[in-house]
Design a protein around this motif. Structure first.
Motif, PDB file in Angstrom:
ATOM      1  N   THR A   1      -0.859  13.414  -0.380  1.00 46.64           N
ATOM      2  CA  THR A   1      -0.520  12.222  -0.190  1.00 46.64           C
ATOM      3  C   THR A   1      -1.195  11.637   0.493  1.00 46.64           C
ATOM      4  O   THR A   1      -1.825  12.387   1.327  1.00 46.64           O
ATOM      5  CB  THR A   1       0.723  12.753   0.728  1.00 46.64           C
ATOM      6  N   ALA A   2      -0.734  10.499   0.791  1.00 44.71           N
ATOM      7  CA  ALA A   2      -1.798   9.516   1.679  1.00 44.71           C
ATOM      8  C   ALA A   2      -2.064  10.081   3.567  1.00 44.71           C
ATOM      9  O   ALA A   2      -3.247  10.136   3.869  1.00 44.71           O
ATOM     10  CB  ALA A   2      -0.890   8.067   1.754  1.00 44.71           C
ATOM     11  N   GLY A   3      -0.564  10.639   3.465  1.00 41.62           N
ATOM     12  CA  GLY A   3      -0.240  11.247   5.359  1.00 41.62           C
ATOM     13  C   GLY A   3      -1.425  12.316   5.217  1.00 41.62           C
ATOM     14  O   GLY A   3      -2.280  12.715   6.268  1.00 41.62           O
ATOM     15  N   ASN A   4      -1.870  13.397   3.836  1.00 36.75           N
ATOM     16  CA  ASN A   4      -2.698  15.049   3.921  1.00 36.75           C
ATOM     17  C   ASN A   4      -3.821  13.463   4.593  1.00 36.75           C
ATOM     18  O   ASN A   4      -4.741  14.893   5.375  1.00 36.75           O
ATOM     19  CB  ASN A   4      -2.474  15.296   2.755  1.00 36.75           C
ATOM     20  N   LEU A   5      -4.538  13.126   4.001  1.00 36.86           N
ATOM     21  CA  LEU A   5      -5.665  12.094   3.663  1.00 36.86           C
ATOM     22  C   LEU A   5      -6.118  12.056   4.582  1.00 36.86           C
ATOM     23  O   LEU A   5      -6.945  11.631   5.125  1.00 36.86           O
ATOM     24  CB  LEU A   5      -5.981  11.596   2.192  1.00 36.86           C
TER      25      LEU A   5
ATOM     26  N   TRP B   1       0.790  -1.200   0.369  1.00 32.02           N
ATOM     27  CA  TRP B   1       0.199  -0.271  -0.200  1.00 32.02           C
ATOM     28  C   TRP B   1       0.618   1.236  -0.087  1.00 32.02           C
ATOM     29  O   TRP B   1       2.006   1.335   0.302  1.00 32.02           O
ATOM     30  CB  TRP B   1      -0.533   0.340   1.152  1.00 32.02           C
ATOM     31  N   ILE B   2       0.260   2.276  -0.293  1.00 36.19           N
ATOM     32  CA  ILE B   2       0.791   3.608  -0.339  1.00 36.19           C
ATOM     33  C   ILE B   2       1.299   3.932   1.522  1.00 36.19           C
ATOM     34  O   ILE B   2       0.481   3.645   2.001  1.00 36.19           O
ATOM     35  CB  ILE B   2       0.880   4.657  -0.986  1.00 36.19           C
ATOM     36  N   LYS B   3       2.607   4.658   1.522  1.00 36.51           N
ATOM     37  CA  LYS B   3       3.265   4.904   2.887  1.00 36.51           C
ATOM     38  C   LYS B   3       2.433   6.766   2.943  1.00 36.51           C
ATOM     39  O   LYS B   3       2.047   7.345   2.251  1.00 36.51           O
ATOM     40  CB  LYS B   3       4.734   4.995   2.825  1.00 36.51           C
ATOM     41  N   ASP B   4       3.052   6.924   3.685  1.00 33.92           N
ATOM     42  CA  ASP B   4       2.231   8.560   3.967  1.00 33.92           C
ATOM     43  C   ASP B   4       3.201   9.761   3.271  1.00 33.92           C
ATOM     44  O   ASP B   4       2.077  10.311   3.368  1.00 33.92           O
ATOM     45  CB  ASP B   4       3.247   8.456   5.607  1.00 33.92           C
ATOM     46  N   GLY B   5       3.980   9.176   3.169  1.00 37.18           N
ATOM     47  CA  GLY B   5       4.361  10.928   2.573  1.00 37.18           C
ATOM     48  C   GLY B   5       4.167  10.682   0.653  1.00 37.18           C
ATOM     49  O   GLY B   5       4.449  11.750   0.041  1.00 37.18           O
ATOM     50  N   ASP B   6       3.921   9.096   0.683  1.00 39.40           N
ATOM     51  CA  ASP B   6       3.556   8.827  -1.279  1.00 39.40           C
ATOM     52  C   ASP B   6       2.273   9.879  -1.743  1.00 39.40           C
ATOM     53  O   ASP B   6       1.161   9.978  -0.840  1.00 39.40           O
ATOM     54  CB  ASP B   6       3.389   7.595  -0.839  1.00 39.40           C
ATOM     55  N   PRO B   7       2.923  10.586  -2.320  1.00 36.22           N
ATOM     56  CA  PRO B   7       1.102  11.050  -3.055  1.00 36.22           C
ATOM     57  C   PRO B   7       0.027  10.105  -3.376  1.00 36.22           C
ATOM     58  O   PRO B   7       0.614   8.747  -4.280  1.00 36.22           O
ATOM     59  CB  PRO B   7       2.034  11.931  -4.771  1.00 36.22           C
ATOM     60  N   ALA B   8      -1.442  10.446  -3.034  1.00 36.11           N
ATOM     61  CA  ALA B   8      -2.154   9.676  -3.500  1.00 36.11           C
ATOM     62  C   ALA B   8      -3.247  10.010  -4.368  1.00 36.11           C
ATOM     63  O   ALA B   8      -3.958   8.882  -5.024  1.00 36.11           O
ATOM     64  CB  ALA B   8      -3.578   9.306  -2.807  1.00 36.11           C
ATOM     65  N   TYR B   9      -3.460  10.842  -4.501  1.00 37.34           N
ATOM     66  CA  TYR B   9      -3.982  11.832  -6.189  1.00 37.34           C
ATOM     67  C   TYR B   9      -3.229  12.641  -6.212  1.00 37.34           C
ATOM     68  O   TYR B   9      -2.661  13.872  -5.811  1.00 37.34           O
ATOM     69  CB  TYR B   9      -5.075  11.936  -5.962  1.00 37.34           C
ATOM     70  N   ILE B  10      -3.921  13.122  -7.626  1.00 33.65           N
ATOM     71  CA  ILE B  10      -3.764  14.422  -8.218  1.00 33.65           C
ATOM     72  C   ILE B  10      -4.491  14.860  -8.663  1.00 33.65           C
ATOM     73  O   ILE B  10      -4.888  14.279  -9.555  1.00 33.65           O
ATOM     74  CB  ILE B  10      -1.668  14.454  -9.488  1.00 33.65           C
ATOM     75  N   LEU B  11      -4.630  16.051  -8.195  1.00 34.34           N
ATOM     76  CA  LEU B  11      -5.841  16.890  -8.908  1.00 34.34           C
ATOM     77  C   LEU B  11      -5.701  18.106  -9.821  1.00 34.34           C
ATOM     78  O   LEU B  11      -4.861  19.022  -9.027  1.00 34.34           O
ATOM     79  CB  LEU B  11      -6.984  17.441  -8.024  1.00 34.34           C
TER      80      LEU B  11
END
Ligand code: AMP
Length: 503
Positions: free
Chosen positions: A160-164, A135-145
């Motif tokens: 990032t996943a951490g932002n979400l 799975w993606i980690k905290d600092g990885d981007p989850a989406y780009i809008l």
């Protein structure tokens, strides 16, 4: 990532995750399909973690693709089906994906492997597990809008996943404990959809889909909503206003509705008054936030006192984990009622703009006092009794029917049309100061011999190849020259005044 953990937990129950007209997905199916797709992405792409582009509206397979991307350790980039090919192609060229899911059948020349719905069905048909270690980690981007950019090219905002996770922590105290049905109307390419996709899934809610077709046919939309059991309404005020004006949005249609959550643009007194009359049992939340700081960072429950006050409705207080600051010319504002630019600090602030260090440096910063990541919003606000009030923009960005638009973006694209030398676009506002539509004033390269009506029709057709429908000005008028203001720039106030002269 919390949402993926919660998805796994609810997959053990018999809950419904998604309803789209006659189609449904349970939490178990959503979990399995996204596992399977993640496995396929990893098997196909190996160590490559380039983002997955998903092009469509709200097809039933869209959500499994989103969670599949996250479970395979990569970001996704949603491309709304309403984007014209040229604009979609610019985004795809910037992102350079290796795989693109396409529910629309549009022809985009790119180096990516394109999965159409049939190819996706084939992948989904052979269930495969995946380990949470992928799975993606905290600092990885989850989406780009991608939002409107002032150069005429959309700009990417990675979150990032951490932002979400931080966004969910801040918003979930405003959600019911567990279950319920949330409206899933906002496009995946607009981050307010995260109130359903992330916060909704974290609470085991059912996402009730209203796609573009249903939203455009309110009769059919209400017939569907009547059977939805909706408990939480999430939309821009504009969409709710449209539904209110049709007359049918009232308690009899949605007897279980307990909360409206608005975000993305000014919430007006008139909309709130109508909703609280029609839904006496529902509370109304006004929330505020830019894409760059993950969906929303403030919330206010609108009380009767606020509704009866002559002030605009507040955007509220910072949600948990978020710090807000007001500044004017680099000086922090501490006095009540003094207006300044709103700065957002904390774990929901994203890393910056995709591939644009120049823009990132202007708007994002690390606060020397606290070490927190910060973002300058360009929004002007003041504070009173602990609540923030929004009072407009410091630049040319605006919201039209909930869509974020840079006027320069439209101007730059109109100037690409063969016979347009220069374009100036102005918003036309109603009595409450809300932008109702756009008007474009155009300097032609050479006379075209057309009547104003025929010219406007022809230019709108040409503009549709470059701009999404919501960015095409309603009025297009040729001018012989532009009025200039004292600093020698096009005088937009004078142009707006011309509109009043020629309604
Ligand atoms: P977006 O990035 O599309 O979410 O747009 C963010 C911008 O929308 C903010 O910077 C504000 O200008 C505006 N906005 C968002 N929420 C509100 C709100 N509740 N009231 C007024 N403006 C808002």
């Amino acid at each position: 990532m919390t949402v993926l953990k919660q998805l796994k937990a609810f997959a053990k129950t018999d809950r419904t995750a998604l309803v789209n007209q006659e189609q449904q997905l349970s939490y178990r199916e959503l979990d399995e399909l996204s596992d399977t797709f993640a496995r396929w992405l990893l098997d196909t792409l190996g160590k490559d973690r380039s983002p997955l582009v998903i092009c469509g509206d709200k097809e039933i397979g869209f959500l499994p693709c989103i969670f599949g991307a996250l479970k395979s350790g990569r970001a996704y980039v949603p491309l709304d089906s309403v984007l014209p090919d040229e604009r979609a192609a610019q985004i795809v060229a910037d992102v350079a994906p290796k795989v693109m899911v396409d529910f629309t059948g549009r022809k985009l020349a790119c180096g990516a492997r394109i999965l159409n719905p049939a190819a996706l069905e084939n992948i989904f048909a052979a269930p495969k597990p995946i380990s949470s270690g992928d799975w993606i980690k905290d600092g990885d981007p989850a989406y780009i809008l991608f939002t409107s950019g002032s150069t005429g090219r959309p700009k990417g905002v990675p979150i990032t996943a951490g932002n979400l996770d931080a966004f969910c922590r801040g918003l979930l105290p405003f959600y019911p404990e567990e279950g319920g049905v949330v409206l899933h109307q906002v496009s995946y390419s607009f981050d307010v959809s995260g109130c359903a996709v992330y916060a909704g899934i974290c609470r085991g809610m059912t996402l009730f889909t209203v796609d573009h077709q249903l939203a455009a046919d309110l009769g059919a939309c209400f017939a569907a909503l009547e059977k939805s059991g909706l408990t939480l309404w999430v939309s821009t005020p504009s969409f709710a206003e449209l539904c209110v004006q049709s007359g049918r949005l009232e308690e009899g249609l949605l007897p279980q509705l307990r909360q409206f959550l608005f975000c993305g643009e000014v919430l007006t007194h008139s909309l709130c008054d109508t909703l609280s009359e029609r839904f006496p049992k529902a509370r109304i939340l006004n929330t505020y936030g830019p894409t760059e700081a993950t969906v929303l960072v403030t919330a206010a429950e609108i009380t009767g006192k606020m509704r009866h006050s002559s002030r605009p409705l507040p955007i509220g207080k910072a949600i948990e984990g978020v710090t807000l600051r007001l500044e004017q010319n680099g000086r922090e504002i501490t006095k009540e009622e003094e207006t300044g630019e709103l700065l957002i600090l904390g774990p929901t602030v994203g890393p910056g703009y995709f591939g644009r260090p120049d823009l990132t440096e202007k708007a994002f910063f690390t606060d020397p006092k606290t070490g927190l990541r910060g973002y300058r919003t360009g929004d002007l606000c003041y504070r009173q009794n602990g609540l923030y009030y929004y009072c407009g923009r410091a630049d040319n960005q605006l919201k039209l029917n909930g869509y974020r638009i840079e006027l320069e973006d439209i101007e730059a694209n109109l100037q690409k049309l063969p016979n347009i030398r220069r374009a100036a676009v102005v918003p036309v506002r109603n009595g409450e100061g809300i932008a109702e539509y756009l008007a474009a004033f155009l300097l032609l390269r050479e006379p075209d011999g057309l009547t104003p009506l025929k010219r406007a029709i022809a230019l709108k057709k040409q503009a549709a190849a470059l701009l999404p429908p919501y960015m095409i000005p309603r009025r297009l008028m040729a001018v012989e020259s532009f009025p200039l203001n004292v600093s020698g720039k096009i005088d937009k106030k004078a142009l707006a005044a011309r509109l009043e002269e020629t309604p």
